[in-house]
Structure formats: C-alpha cells, structure tokens
Design a protein around this motif. Structure first.
Motif, short mmCIF file in Angstrom:
data_model
loop_
_atom_site.label_atom_id
_atom_site.label_comp_id
_atom_site.label_asym_id
_atom_site.label_seq_id
_atom_site.Cartn_x
_atom_site.Cartn_y
_atom_site.Cartn_z
N PHE A 6 0.96 -1.24 -0.04
CA PHE A 6 0.01 -0.02 0.06
C PHE A 6 0.81 1.16 -0.07
O PHE A 6 0.61 2.32 -0.82
CB PHE A 6 -0.68 0.14 1.23
CG PHE A 6 -1.84 1.06 1.19
CD1 PHE A 6 -2.73 1.07 0.45
CD2 PHE A 6 -1.40 2.01 2.10
CE1 PHE A 6 -3.78 2.30 0.49
CE2 PHE A 6 -2.27 3.17 2.46
CZ PHE A 6 -3.61 3.35 1.34
N VAL A 7 1.88 1.24 0.79
CA VAL A 7 2.76 2.53 0.60
C VAL A 7 3.53 2.67 -0.40
O VAL A 7 3.59 3.84 -0.86
CB VAL A 7 3.83 2.23 2.04
CG1 VAL A 7 5.00 3.21 1.97
CG2 VAL A 7 3.15 2.19 3.38
N ALA A 8 3.92 1.47 -1.13
CA ALA A 8 4.53 1.55 -2.34
C ALA A 8 3.56 2.19 -3.29
O ALA A 8 4.11 3.06 -4.29
CB ALA A 8 5.15 0.40 -2.82
N ALA A 9 2.45 1.65 -3.31
CA ALA A 9 1.63 2.12 -4.34
C ALA A 9 1.15 3.44 -4.39
O ALA A 9 1.04 4.55 -5.28
CB ALA A 9 0.16 1.18 -4.13
N ALA A 10 1.16 3.97 -3.04
CA ALA A 10 0.75 5.41 -2.61
C ALA A 10 2.02 6.43 -3.09
O ALA A 10 1.68 7.52 -3.74
CB ALA A 10 0.56 5.55 -1.20
N GLN A 11 3.20 5.99 -2.80
CA GLN A 11 4.58 6.72 -3.15
C GLN A 11 4.34 6.68 -4.90
O GLN A 11 4.85 7.73 -5.30
CB GLN A 11 5.58 5.98 -2.75
CG GLN A 11 5.93 6.35 -1.30
CD GLN A 11 7.09 5.33 -0.74
OE1 GLN A 11 7.73 4.67 -1.55
NE2 GLN A 11 7.45 5.62 0.35
N ALA A 12 3.97 5.85 -5.65
CA ALA A 12 4.18 5.70 -6.93
C ALA A 12 3.23 6.61 -7.40
O ALA A 12 3.29 7.44 -8.47
CB ALA A 12 3.79 4.51 -7.74
N GLU A 17 1.93 12.00 -9.85
CA GLU A 17 1.20 13.13 -9.65
C GLU A 17 2.18 14.52 -9.62
O GLU A 17 1.97 15.52 -10.41
CB GLU A 17 0.30 13.28 -8.33
CG GLU A 17 -1.15 12.41 -8.58
CD GLU A 17 -1.72 12.54 -7.24
OE1 GLU A 17 -1.49 13.16 -6.37
OE2 GLU A 17 -2.60 11.50 -7.40
N VAL A 18 3.15 14.47 -8.91
CA VAL A 18 4.30 15.32 -8.90
C VAL A 18 4.81 15.83 -10.14
O VAL A 18 5.15 16.83 -10.62
CB VAL A 18 5.29 14.94 -7.73
CG1 VAL A 18 6.47 16.04 -7.92
CG2 VAL A 18 4.63 15.14 -6.32
N ALA A 24 2.99 19.94 -16.52
CA ALA A 24 2.28 21.12 -16.72
C ALA A 24 2.76 22.55 -16.28
O ALA A 24 2.80 23.41 -17.27
CB ALA A 24 1.10 20.88 -15.71
N PHE A 25 3.52 22.82 -15.26
CA PHE A 25 4.10 23.83 -15.10
C PHE A 25 5.28 24.63 -16.09
O PHE A 25 5.23 25.50 -16.47
CB PHE A 25 4.82 23.94 -13.66
CG PHE A 25 5.58 25.15 -13.21
CD1 PHE A 25 4.44 26.26 -12.66
CD2 PHE A 25 6.66 25.43 -13.09
CE1 PHE A 25 5.04 27.60 -12.45
CE2 PHE A 25 7.25 26.76 -12.69
CZ PHE A 25 6.34 27.57 -12.29
N THR A 26 6.00 23.46 -16.37
CA THR A 26 7.00 23.67 -17.40
C THR A 26 6.30 24.06 -18.92
O THR A 26 7.05 25.10 -19.30
CB THR A 26 7.99 22.33 -17.77
OG1 THR A 26 8.31 21.94 -16.33
CG2 THR A 26 9.31 22.56 -18.40
N GLY A 27 5.41 23.16 -19.20
CA GLY A 27 4.81 23.54 -20.33
C GLY A 27 4.26 25.04 -20.45
O GLY A 27 4.23 25.71 -21.25
#
Length: 125
Positions: A6-12, A17-18, A24-27
């Motif tokens: 669960f922790v590995a999936a949340a980190q992925a 998302e980051v 998006a910010f770079t674009g």
C-alpha cells in the motif's frame, strides 16, 4: 494487501502526480515565454516600418465630390466565327465584351415567372 504494498502504491501515485504538475508548470512556462518572445518580435518589426501618414498626407476627395457607381444594362457582342482562320485571341475581341443596351430599364422578377427552383409553377398544391 500488505502495508508495504500500500505504501509503495501511494508513493508511486504521488510521484506520478508530482511529475504531472511539474510537466504542466514547465509547459506553461514555455508557452508564456513563447508569447513574450512573439510580442517583443512584433514590436521590433513595427519599429522598423515606415511611420503612419499624418492627417495632412491622407487622401482627399476630388473637387467634384465622391465618385458614384454607374449602373447600365449591357447587351452581348457577337463573337466572330473563326472558320478557316486561327482561333481568336482575347485581345482581338471588343475591349469590354459588350455594348450599352437600347433598353435601360432594369428587369424585375415577376411573381409566377421562372424562379430559382424549377419552372416557376405554383408548386405542390
């Protein structure tokens, strides 16, 4: 499902998302920079153009006033036949291709006469 999975999936999910936010910010920065460059380029081009004419240099009406449209009815000229000769070239024809008609009354559409859709009859009754 174990806690480590669960922790590995949340980190992925968080890392993707980051990455999406960063992309998006770079674009957005790239598009904003391109717009700023385009405006500055346009301003440089305008600076190199000739200045706009002053009010004194603007065109004036002729002494006789404004020129008005002349409406006249024209009749077609007959095209001479080129039998036994070479074909006629456009510069060998009358300069305007037609002559002023004897009847200068403007033809009007009459109800019941031929219209844009067929024979001009009454249609489906």
């Amino acid at each position: 499902m174990s806690t480590t999975t669960f922790v590995a999936a949340a980190q992925a999910a968080t890392s993707s998302e980051v990455l999406n936010v960063i992309a998006a910010f770079t674009g957005g920065l790239f598009i904003a920079g391109a717009l700023v460059w385009a405006v500055r380029f346009g301003m440089r081009v305008m600076d190199r153009e000739l200045p706009h004419p002053s009010p004194e240099e603007q065109p004036k009406l002729p002494a006789g006033g404004a020129v008005h449209e002349i409406r006249e009815m024209r009749e077609p000229d007959e095209v001479p036949h080129a039998e036994g000769r070479e074909r006629l070239m456009p510069y060998q024809l009358h300069h305007s291709g037609s002559r002023t008609g004897k009847d200068q009354r403007r033809r009007r559409w009459l109800p019941g006469s031929s219209g844009s859709f067929g024979s001009g009859g009454l249609g489906h009754v």
